[in-house]
Enzyme design. Sequence first.
Site, PDB file in Angstrom:
ATOM      1  N   LYS A  53      10.772  65.972  47.708  1.00 35.45           N
ATOM      2  CA  LYS A  53      11.989  66.761  47.680  1.00 35.45           C
ATOM      3  C   LYS A  53      13.131  65.878  48.108  1.00 35.45           C
ATOM      4  O   LYS A  53      14.319  66.409  47.746  1.00 35.45           O
ATOM      5  CB  LYS A  53      11.706  67.609  48.790  1.00 35.45           C
ATOM      6  N   TYR A 112       5.125  65.574  50.097  1.00 38.45           N
ATOM      7  CA  TYR A 112       6.210  66.566  49.872  1.00 38.45           C
ATOM      8  C   TYR A 112       7.499  66.126  50.127  1.00 38.45           C
ATOM      9  O   TYR A 112       8.461  66.277  49.344  1.00 38.45           O
ATOM     10  CB  TYR A 112       5.955  67.739  50.762  1.00 38.45           C
ATOM     11  N   LEU A 124       8.813  82.554  46.410  1.00 36.21           N
ATOM     12  CA  LEU A 124      10.114  82.235  46.323  1.00 36.21           C
ATOM     13  C   LEU A 124      10.544  82.383  44.642  1.00 36.21           C
ATOM     14  O   LEU A 124      11.636  82.775  44.295  1.00 36.21           O
ATOM     15  CB  LEU A 124      10.730  80.981  46.934  1.00 36.21           C
ATOM     16  N   THR A 175       7.746  82.562  54.186  1.00 32.77           N
ATOM     17  CA  THR A 175       6.555  82.478  52.988  1.00 32.77           C
ATOM     18  C   THR A 175       5.431  82.058  53.752  1.00 32.77           C
ATOM     19  O   THR A 175       5.268  82.141  55.163  1.00 32.77           O
ATOM     20  CB  THR A 175       7.152  81.331  52.026  1.00 32.77           C
ATOM     21  N   ASN A 206      11.185  75.486  40.541  1.00 32.90           N
ATOM     22  CA  ASN A 206      10.649  75.839  41.697  1.00 32.90           C
ATOM     23  C   ASN A 206       9.128  75.487  41.943  1.00 32.90           C
ATOM     24  O   ASN A 206       8.693  75.370  42.955  1.00 32.90           O
ATOM     25  CB  ASN A 206      10.814  77.278  41.765  1.00 32.90           C
ATOM     26  N   ASP A 223       3.737  80.248  35.351  1.00 30.18           N
ATOM     27  CA  ASP A 223       2.703  80.246  36.821  1.00 30.18           C
ATOM     28  C   ASP A 223       1.331  79.564  36.144  1.00 30.18           C
ATOM     29  O   ASP A 223       1.366  79.481  34.790  1.00 30.18           O
ATOM     30  CB  ASP A 223       2.076  81.363  37.530  1.00 30.18           C
TER      31      ASP A 223
END
Length: 303
Positions: free
Chosen positions: A159, A155, A17, A189, A89, A36
Amino acid sequence: MDLHGKVAVVTGSGRGLGLGYARALAAAGAAVIVNDVDQDTVDAALATIRSEGGTAAGVVAAVGDSAAAQELVDAAVREFGRLDVLVTNAGILRDRVLWKMTDDDFDDVVRVHLRGTFTCARAAAVRMREQGTGGSLVLISSPAGQRGNFGQTNYAAAKAGVVAMARTWAMELGRAGITVNAVVPVAATEMTRTIPAFAPVIEESERTGSALPDWLRKGEGLGTVEDVTGLVTFLASDAAKDVTGQAIGVGGDRLALWAHPKEKATAFADGGWSAEAIAAQWPGGVGAEPETYGIPAPQAPEA
């Protein structure tokens, strides 16, 4: 959407993404900083963007601490002279049920998703306020953060925190002309390929080159990476200058505005509520229609 003259940083944009967001922003005219943790991955992403006519530079850094955040902002200014857009992201997964999740499992995910969003947004906000021309913070959240998800304590918590920060920063940065929104994407994904109801359909679509069926694209709001990138481009553009403090979902053929938490039912008792009074009132009163929780299981149509 014309983003010429704008400079964007996209964290975790070497693949998946994140790369999709970076490619879309570059295609619209923005100069992009790709990020990255692996040099080869960054180099491959830069080659892809440049082959499509985009302008980009790369930073190898693990998002989480303040030094990495500042490095990304400094790279944008050094390479392209300014910073207008930040897309947070970068993320990792360490999925385990509560009783098996270690301290490191929890801390590692929160460090990248939640602390990384905070440190990068703080560094970007400082720069954008100094420039005095506004900007856009686009924070990537998840349905897990809105509804919870089995095996994703770390997670989901991170989020959910991302959306809470978006609401808070929208208030704090509004006078500076900086918009802050959370994006809740759903796309095919590596993670969604592990869902049994999705996996064979996604694999068949990729093998044959056919479109995903309507029950996925509309019913589940799940499509390709390219299906979710338009929202990020929109939020980075001047067309979204009045959109802030929102959690917006996108995937497949679906675009959605998520509701913010609010009181659903209320009751009042003179002098306050004892435990016994709550127990008596709950079934037919405030608790008569309890909220659901968890991401609903996908339902493929019967053959």
